[in-house]
Each structure stands twice: as C-alpha cells, then as structure tokens.
Design a protein around this motif. Sequence first.
Motif, PDB file in Angstrom:
ATOM      1  N   LEU A   1     -50.281  10.934  54.688  1.00  0.00           N
ATOM      2  CA  LEU A   1     -49.688  11.651  53.370  1.00  0.00           C
ATOM      3  C   LEU A   1     -49.559  13.143  53.812  1.00  0.00           C
ATOM      4  O   LEU A   1     -50.402  13.850  53.888  1.00  0.00           O
ATOM      5  N   ASP A   2     -48.516  13.556  54.213  1.00  0.00           N
ATOM      6  CA  ASP A   2     -47.941  14.873  54.571  1.00  0.00           C
ATOM      7  C   ASP A   2     -47.653  15.725  53.532  1.00  0.00           C
ATOM      8  O   ASP A   2     -46.517  15.407  53.050  1.00  0.00           O
ATOM      9  N   ALA A   3     -48.413  16.552  52.902  1.00  0.00           N
ATOM     10  CA  ALA A   3     -47.930  17.373  51.657  1.00  0.00           C
ATOM     11  C   ALA A   3     -47.814  18.647  51.885  1.00  0.00           C
ATOM     12  O   ALA A   3     -48.348  19.487  52.773  1.00  0.00           O
ATOM     13  N   ASP A   4     -46.999  19.135  51.242  1.00  0.00           N
ATOM     14  CA  ASP A   4     -46.584  20.545  51.198  1.00  0.00           C
ATOM     15  C   ASP A   4     -46.557  21.154  49.587  1.00  0.00           C
ATOM     16  O   ASP A   4     -45.711  20.593  48.775  1.00  0.00           O
TER      17      ASP A   4
ATOM     18  N   ASP B   1     -53.223  25.833  51.950  1.00  0.00           N
ATOM     19  CA  ASP B   1     -52.280  25.087  50.876  1.00  0.00           C
ATOM     20  C   ASP B   1     -51.572  23.933  51.810  1.00  0.00           C
ATOM     21  O   ASP B   1     -50.743  23.312  51.224  1.00  0.00           O
ATOM     22  N   ASP B   2     -52.057  23.700  53.068  1.00  0.00           N
ATOM     23  CA  ASP B   2     -51.607  22.785  53.942  1.00  0.00           C
ATOM     24  C   ASP B   2     -52.612  21.722  54.292  1.00  0.00           C
ATOM     25  O   ASP B   2     -53.638  22.082  54.575  1.00  0.00           O
ATOM     26  N   PHE B   3     -52.389  20.444  53.668  1.00  0.00           N
ATOM     27  CA  PHE B   3     -53.321  19.479  53.814  1.00  0.00           C
ATOM     28  C   PHE B   3     -52.646  18.210  54.187  1.00  0.00           C
ATOM     29  O   PHE B   3     -51.326  17.904  53.958  1.00  0.00           O
ATOM     30  N   VAL B   4     -53.487  17.558  54.839  1.00  0.00           N
ATOM     31  CA  VAL B   4     -53.270  16.041  55.442  1.00  0.00           C
ATOM     32  C   VAL B   4     -54.087  14.828  54.849  1.00  0.00           C
ATOM     33  O   VAL B   4     -55.230  15.363  54.911  1.00  0.00           O
ATOM     34  N   ILE B   5     -53.626  13.775  54.389  1.00  0.00           N
ATOM     35  CA  ILE B   5     -54.423  12.703  53.665  1.00  0.00           C
ATOM     36  C   ILE B   5     -54.341  11.570  54.599  1.00  0.00           C
ATOM     37  O   ILE B   5     -53.186  11.082  54.554  1.00  0.00           O
ATOM     38  N   GLY B   6     -55.208  10.881  55.262  1.00  0.00           N
ATOM     39  CA  GLY B   6     -54.954   9.767  55.907  1.00  0.00           C
ATOM     40  C   GLY B   6     -55.496   8.331  55.154  1.00  0.00           C
ATOM     41  O   GLY B   6     -56.730   8.493  54.615  1.00  0.00           O
ATOM     42  N   PHE B   7     -54.688   7.259  55.001  1.00  0.00           N
ATOM     43  CA  PHE B   7     -55.095   6.160  54.308  1.00  0.00           C
ATOM     44  C   PHE B   7     -55.335   4.987  55.320  1.00  0.00           C
ATOM     45  O   PHE B   7     -54.404   4.911  56.052  1.00  0.00           O
ATOM     46  N   GLU B   8     -56.153   4.124  54.794  1.00  0.00           N
ATOM     47  CA  GLU B   8     -56.001   2.627  55.473  1.00  0.00           C
ATOM     48  C   GLU B   8     -55.167   1.862  54.833  1.00  0.00           C
ATOM     49  O   GLU B   8     -54.473   0.924  55.297  1.00  0.00           O
ATOM     50  N   SER B   9     -55.351   1.775  53.404  1.00  0.00           N
ATOM     51  CA  SER B   9     -54.240   0.957  52.451  1.00  0.00           C
ATOM     52  C   SER B   9     -53.209   1.875  51.975  1.00  0.00           C
ATOM     53  O   SER B   9     -53.109   2.901  51.565  1.00  0.00           O
TER      54      SER B   9
ATOM     55  N   LEU C   1     -45.713  19.418  44.214  1.00  0.00           N
ATOM     56  CA  LEU C   1     -45.415  19.143  45.544  1.00  0.00           C
ATOM     57  C   LEU C   1     -43.917  19.053  45.981  1.00  0.00           C
ATOM     58  O   LEU C   1     -43.116  18.569  45.161  1.00  0.00           O
ATOM     59  N   HIS C   2     -43.691  19.772  47.167  1.00  0.00           N
ATOM     60  CA  HIS C   2     -42.346  19.941  47.654  1.00  0.00           C
ATOM     61  C   HIS C   2     -41.631  18.530  47.868  1.00  0.00           C
ATOM     62  O   HIS C   2     -42.120  17.780  49.141  1.00  0.00           O
ATOM     63  N   GLU C   3     -40.897  18.117  47.087  1.00  0.00           N
ATOM     64  CA  GLU C   3     -40.229  16.782  47.478  1.00  0.00           C
ATOM     65  C   GLU C   3     -39.391  16.435  48.748  1.00  0.00           C
ATOM     66  O   GLU C   3     -39.691  15.337  49.287  1.00  0.00           O
ATOM     67  N   GLY C   4     -39.152  17.629  49.344  1.00  0.00           N
ATOM     68  CA  GLY C   4     -38.205  17.360  50.564  1.00  0.00           C
ATOM     69  C   GLY C   4     -39.378  17.381  51.722  1.00  0.00           C
ATOM     70  O   GLY C   4     -38.935  17.020  52.785  1.00  0.00           O
ATOM     71  N   LYS C   5     -40.542  17.983  51.449  1.00  0.00           N
ATOM     72  CA  LYS C   5     -41.496  18.088  52.583  1.00  0.00           C
ATOM     73  C   LYS C   5     -42.616  17.370  52.610  1.00  0.00           C
ATOM     74  O   LYS C   5     -43.647  17.257  53.422  1.00  0.00           O
ATOM     75  N   THR C   6     -42.759  16.637  51.280  1.00  0.00           N
ATOM     76  CA  THR C   6     -44.088  15.740  51.243  1.00  0.00           C
ATOM     77  C   THR C   6     -43.541  14.315  51.527  1.00  0.00           C
ATOM     78  O   THR C   6     -42.698  13.888  50.896  1.00  0.00           O
ATOM     79  N   ARG C   7     -44.342  13.667  52.590  1.00  0.00           N
ATOM     80  CA  ARG C   7     -43.774  12.331  53.103  1.00  0.00           C
ATOM     81  C   ARG C   7     -45.127  11.577  53.189  1.00  0.00           C
ATOM     82  O   ARG C   7     -46.182  11.957  53.450  1.00  0.00           O
ATOM     83  N   LEU C   8     -45.090  10.043  52.855  1.00  0.00           N
ATOM     84  CA  LEU C   8     -45.967   9.225  53.197  1.00  0.00           C
ATOM     85  C   LEU C   8     -45.424   8.312  54.392  1.00  0.00           C
ATOM     86  O   LEU C   8     -44.177   7.733  54.036  1.00  0.00           O
ATOM     87  N   ILE C   9     -46.128   8.251  55.796  1.00  0.00           N
ATOM     88  CA  ILE C   9     -45.546   7.787  56.662  1.00  0.00           C
ATOM     89  C   ILE C   9     -46.521   6.872  57.435  1.00  0.00           C
ATOM     90  O   ILE C   9     -47.675   6.970  57.116  1.00  0.00           O
ATOM     91  N   GLU C  10     -46.009   5.943  57.915  1.00  0.00           N
ATOM     92  CA  GLU C  10     -46.829   5.007  58.900  1.00  0.00           C
ATOM     93  C   GLU C  10     -47.375   5.706  60.050  1.00  0.00           C
ATOM     94  O   GLU C  10     -46.638   6.097  60.852  1.00  0.00           O
TER      95      GLU C  10
END
Length: 354
Positions: free
Chosen positions: A64-67, A160-168, A190-199
């Motif tokens: 989860l790449d959040a902004d 204010d820049d954070f990254v969350i990693g998930f197994e599930s 959360l910035h909709e254009g810059k917040t992404r959930l990526i594999e």
Amino acid sequence: MQYAATVAAVEDKIVQQAVLWVLQSIYEQDFLGFSYGYRPGRKPHDALDALSVAITSKKVNWILDADVEGYFDSIDHSWLVEFLEHRIGDRRILRLIRKWLHAGVIEEGEWSKTTEGSPQGSVISPLLSNVYLHYVFDLWIEWWRRKHCRRDVVVVRYVDDFVIGFESHTEATACLEELRARFAKFGLKLHEGKTRLIEFGRYAIERRAERDEGRPDTFDFLGFTHRCGKTRKQGRFTVHRQSIAKRMRATLQAIKEKLRKRMHRPLGETGRWLRAVVQGWLRYHAIPGNSNRIGRFVDEVTRLWLQVIRRRSQRNRWTWERMHRLARKHLPRPRIVHPYPNQRFHARLKVGAV
C-alpha cells in the motif's frame, strides 16, 4: 518597529527550541519503531533500509503506497492540542503551543488567522506534525495489525510518507478502506491519484507472468523507485532501488538554469560550486544498485557544463576530451557510498540493543 519584531521572532525561536528539547525527551519514549521522520538519530536511509529488509525478509505480497493530501496544511489544531494533553500536564507549555498554532500567516502583507495546519517556519513544527500522525496513524495501525491481521504486515513511515506491506490481499483492501475513514475523522485525506495498492514481493514476478500481466508495478519512497528484482549470483528475490527519474530530471534542469546565470564566472569558481552540488546529490543517492543513475547524473552535469562553456566562447574549441579532464578535476566520481540495507539495518539494531 521592524527591529523589535525581529528580536521578538528570535526570542520566540529560542523558547520553541527549549520546548522542543523537553517534548523530544517525552515523545521519544512513545514513538513507535517504524516511525523515522524528524527523530534524533534517524535518517531517511534508515527508513529505506527498514523497508527493504522488511519486504525481503517478511511474507509481503502487496504494497500500500499511500500519500496524504496536503498533510501539513490539514492538521487540526483542536485535535493536536487534545493529543498533546495526553502527555503534557504543564498548562504553561500547552498555552505556548496554542499561541504558536494560532500565530496565523502573512500573505501579501496581510495577516490571517489559522485553525489548521502546521506553523510555518516554526522550530517545533516538525515534532508537532509527528505527534499528530503518531496518534492518528501509528497507534491505530499498530492496534489494527494486532486485532485484524493473521498474516504478516510491515509498516514504515517517514513523516507523512508511509508504506504498508501485506501478505494478504483481503487484509490489505480492508486496511485501506478503514484507513480512509480513520483519516477523515481527523481532517486528513489520502490522495486518490497517488494512493495505490500494488502486487509486490518475492512471488509477484512469477505470479504476474502466469497471468500474463507483465512485470509488477513500482512504487516511490523517499526519492527512490522500488522494483521487484533478483540478485545476480544466486537469483534470490531483492528490491532494486533507483533515483526517481522525474526528480533527477528536475534537479538537472535546476542546475542547467543556474549554470546559465554563472556563464561568465571563472571556471574554477563554477567547478567548486558544481562539486558541492553534485557531492550533495551523490551523498544521498549513492546506494547499492543505483550505479547507473548516479553515473548518468554526473555525465549529464558534465554535458550541461560543456554546453555553457561552448556558448560563452565563439571559437568553440572545447572538445569532449578537454571537458572530461576539467570534469575529473572538479566533479566527484560516482561511486557507491552506502552499505547494503541489511548490513546497516542489523548494525543499527545491535547498537540500539547495547
């Protein structure tokens, strides 16, 4: 009157610095381990190391790449004071902080009152912004991870820049939705254009290849683009990090503009200035795996300098060979100066344990 105002501003900064020292000693006992920004003894590269080690050592499949949109302008003063009251019992300190928060801003010579946002140019502002996210995000994500997650979850935050990693993936999507609601409660978004959930992770390349979906997406964090990759010798999963291309181009463009203004300065003077600029950039970006980018940066600076030299001389006698001799004399050579993430990360853990 102008002199008196200046003296008052200096006195205010001295008081803020004193309060900062007191509050740091308090909150350093409370801040969580995955928080790195604006903390003594913690630098951006420490956060980068922690993130790389977490992704490669834990079962991370999704990132989860959040902004946070306009974070420093969105801090709610009433919530911030309430958070501070949890740990600060001295009403005089709280009164001072309220005064700094309500100092307002001056735009085009006119003063206006502020009810939200971090105080501009304030010595204590970085700590206050960190305290706000400590309560809004850090404590919450720690609680959410313990209560709702059965799989691995890793978190790294730098201001204010954070990254969350998930197994599930299920836990990742649930966290994102609840995080939006959590932030909205405290005036953040959360910035909709810059917040992404990526594999992203050790199996991302193979799984996406099986689905014919191409290579995994990349994400940016603290000036570097992170990519899934493999080590050269053993073929093990690793995280490749390179300087963000867009930011590097912007830095080169800024250097180009300044070189034009210095066109008629002596070469030695410009060379000393360029050396300081390039050395500062390399000091941050010279990490393992980034050799191509730092080499290209120095080459581009050399090329820009040559363009300026040729432009100021009508005879245009400067060849590449002559330019390279000048560059070798003044510009630092690109070389990796940072250790591998796991080396420095584990070294910090040993120092902290002593």
